[in-house]
Scaffold this motif. Structure first.
Motif: not given
Length: 136
Positions: A56, A84-85, A88-89, A91-92
């Protein structure tokens, strides 16, 4: 024994070497190389099988920043983790979708294709001597 060297050269350049096979990975090595492969009683093929941790860079950059005190570092790290979370969410979920279910580039692509089709029909009509809106 395995013969190493070029077969098209003279017989003196060809060397026979006894290869040793690793029981873990099945690869064959010359004796000197096999000693390197078995480092500290454990083969390197098992060491390479371990999953590496992801570096990281943001965390390293923030933790090495001397301008921030410990409290500020923790705040910046928490914000970075939250961002970042969130990414990621997103992108999902598939990114930014419109209400119609198509993303922005899909909608633009469809508009472009329709415009190209309309231009082809207009040029076809003009080449036949008919009005431009004949096929539309």
């Amino acid at each position: 024994p395995v013969k190493l060297g070029r077969p098209d050269e003279d017989a003196e350049s060809v060397v026979e070497i006894e290869l040793i096979e690793c029981e873990e990975c099945g690869r064959s090595f010359a004796p000197k190389i096999f000693e390197k492969h078995w480092n500290d009683g454990q083969p390197r093929c098992l060491a390479a099988a371990k999953k590496r941790t992801v570096f990281n860079s943001a965390k390293a950059r923030i933790s090495n920043n001397s301008a921030l005190n410990a409290e500020e570092r923790e705040g910046v790290l928490a914000a970075n983790k939250k961002a970042a979370k969130e990414m990621k969410r997103k992108k999902k979920r598939g990114g930014s979708k419109k209400k119609g279910g198509k993303s922005k580039w899909e909608a633009q692509s469809q508009e472009f294709r329709e415009a190209m089709k309309a231009n082809r029909l207009i040029s076809k009509a003009e080449s036949e001597g008919k009005p431009a809106h004949y096929y539309l």
